[in-house]
Design a protein around this motif. Structure first.
Motif, PDB file in Angstrom:
ATOM      1  N   TYR A  57      94.975  -7.043  53.680  1.00 30.62           N
ATOM      2  CA  TYR A  57      93.342  -7.290  52.765  1.00 30.62           C
ATOM      3  C   TYR A  57      94.166  -8.849  51.686  1.00 30.62           C
ATOM      4  O   TYR A  57      93.418  -9.678  51.646  1.00 30.62           O
ATOM      5  CB  TYR A  57      92.809  -6.651  52.223  1.00 30.62           C
ATOM      6  N   ALA A  58      95.102  -8.067  50.949  1.00 32.73           N
ATOM      7  CA  ALA A  58      96.193  -9.072  50.364  1.00 32.73           C
ATOM      8  C   ALA A  58      96.048 -10.543  50.617  1.00 32.73           C
ATOM      9  O   ALA A  58      95.986 -11.362  50.557  1.00 32.73           O
ATOM     10  CB  ALA A  58      96.893  -8.498  49.864  1.00 32.73           C
ATOM     11  N   ARG A  59      96.804 -10.427  52.700  1.00 31.66           N
ATOM     12  CA  ARG A  59      97.343 -11.659  52.981  1.00 31.66           C
ATOM     13  C   ARG A  59      96.276 -12.580  53.495  1.00 31.66           C
ATOM     14  O   ARG A  59      96.055 -13.783  53.363  1.00 31.66           O
ATOM     15  CB  ARG A  59      97.983 -11.164  54.299  1.00 31.66           C
ATOM     16  N   PHE A  60      95.146 -11.742  54.065  1.00 33.36           N
ATOM     17  CA  PHE A  60      93.990 -12.800  54.615  1.00 33.36           C
ATOM     18  C   PHE A  60      92.832 -12.912  53.260  1.00 33.36           C
ATOM     19  O   PHE A  60      92.526 -14.161  54.109  1.00 33.36           O
ATOM     20  CB  PHE A  60      93.156 -12.109  55.880  1.00 33.36           C
ATOM     21  N   VAL A  61      92.187 -11.907  52.808  1.00 29.21           N
ATOM     22  CA  VAL A  61      91.299 -12.324  51.692  1.00 29.21           C
ATOM     23  C   VAL A  61      91.886 -13.440  50.744  1.00 29.21           C
ATOM     24  O   VAL A  61      91.390 -14.232  50.186  1.00 29.21           O
ATOM     25  CB  VAL A  61      90.318 -11.136  51.997  1.00 29.21           C
TER      26      VAL A  61
END
Length: 312
Positions: free
Chosen positions: A281-285
């Motif tokens: 989530y941290a990477r893609f959002v």
């Protein structure tokens, strides 16, 4: 089948972690939030059991112990984040599976075969690499004591879940007791925090009044307390906490069948993979870049899961 339940539980807890991360960026009363999370869990467990009709045996009272350890783990984790480095606390909250597998061996004599042991070690190494990817040093261990308490309390929550299943306790009644206990404890914590804030505000107001009178014989026309301002109303906080509570109770409803069917330590380590969900989530959002250690850790954790799935 235990692997499916544990993996689904990890997804639910990962979603919970995402919602906690999002909430942490908002001005919100954390005790009120957690009170609502547990209140939601209690309400859902009781409501669903009205239709499921699961039996209320003596073993369901293990849920009270689960609620106590869950309260201690969450309270310690948040206290650690408040006084220490996030990386320190995060590292310890990734280690409960180690506590679980060691204690399960001594309590119930549970053992792992070679492939299960290999997958366990690889996953733990992956989780540690992910957790260690921040600026963590041995010279900066402030707040570590709270991390250690959280680690053992999370581990004891898992072990209590397993013990409930060993006693034949049904999932929904056990979780209802757990969440009612957590609701009461977080309610008390919320009440105490509000009392301290009120006393602090009154003391601040008295100090301001005394200072104003010392400068001028005439009392100030208006002296007001300056308590910490919470932008979110209690109603809004409670409603949001109950939404977050849906992911929490969903994870626990999947977690207990996993413990009933699987080896305690392996279920715990698969559930701990929820950190990968938050990381993705941290990477893609949030568009955060992976460090090299995070890439290595994520790869190791996924490799361990594949080995574990093949060995299951």
């Amino acid at each position: 089948m235990w692997f499916v339940f544990a993996a689904a539980s990890a997804v639910c807890f990962g979603l919970r972690g995402i919602l906690y991360q999002w909430t942490s960026q908002r001005p919100i009363d954390r005790n009120a939030l957690l009170f609502a999370v547990y209140l939601s869990g209690a309400a859902i467990a009781l409501a669903v059991n009205l239709f499921a009709g699961q039996h209320w045996s003596q073993g369901v009272w293990i849920g009270a112990i689960m609620g106590l350890f869950s309260f201690i783990s969450n309270a310690s984790m948040y206290r650690g984040f408040a006084v220490g480095k996030a990386a320190i606390i995060a590292m310890f909250t990734g280690l409960p599976p180690v506590v679980v597998i060691v204690m399960a061996y001594f309590i119930w004599g549970e053992k792992l075969n070679v492939w299960q042991t290999m997958s366990f070690v690889i996953i733990i190494m992956g989780l540690l690499l992910i957790r260690y990817s921040n600026d963590l040093t041995w010279n900066n261990l402030k707040g570590a004591q709270w991390g250690v308490i959280a680690m053992f309390a999370f581990g004891l929550t898992d072990l209590s879940s397993k013990q409930a299943t060993r006693l034949g306790a049904e999932t929904l009644p056990t979780l209802a007791i757990m969440y009612v206990t957590g609701t009461l404890l977080f309610g008390v914590a919320w009440f105490i925090a509000n009392r301290k804030q009120t006393v602090s505000a009154r003391s601040s107001a008295a100090a301001e009044t005394a200072a104003a009178l010392a400068e001028d014989d005439k009392p100030p026309a208006r002296v007001a307390a300056s308590p910490v301002r919470i932008n979110w109303s209690i109603r809004k906080t409670m409603l949001w906490g109950m939404v977050v509570g849906v992911t929490n109770i969903s994870g626990m409803m999947l977690n207990m069948p996993a413990y009933r069917l699987g080896v305690t330590g392996l279920v715990s380590v698969v559930t701990a993979m929820n950190v990968v969900i938050v990381l993705l989530y941290a990477r893609f959002v949030l568009k955060e870049r992976f460090t090299r250690m995070e890439v290595y850790g994520l790869s190791a954790a996924m490799a361990g899961i594949i080995i574990l799935r093949l060995a299951a």
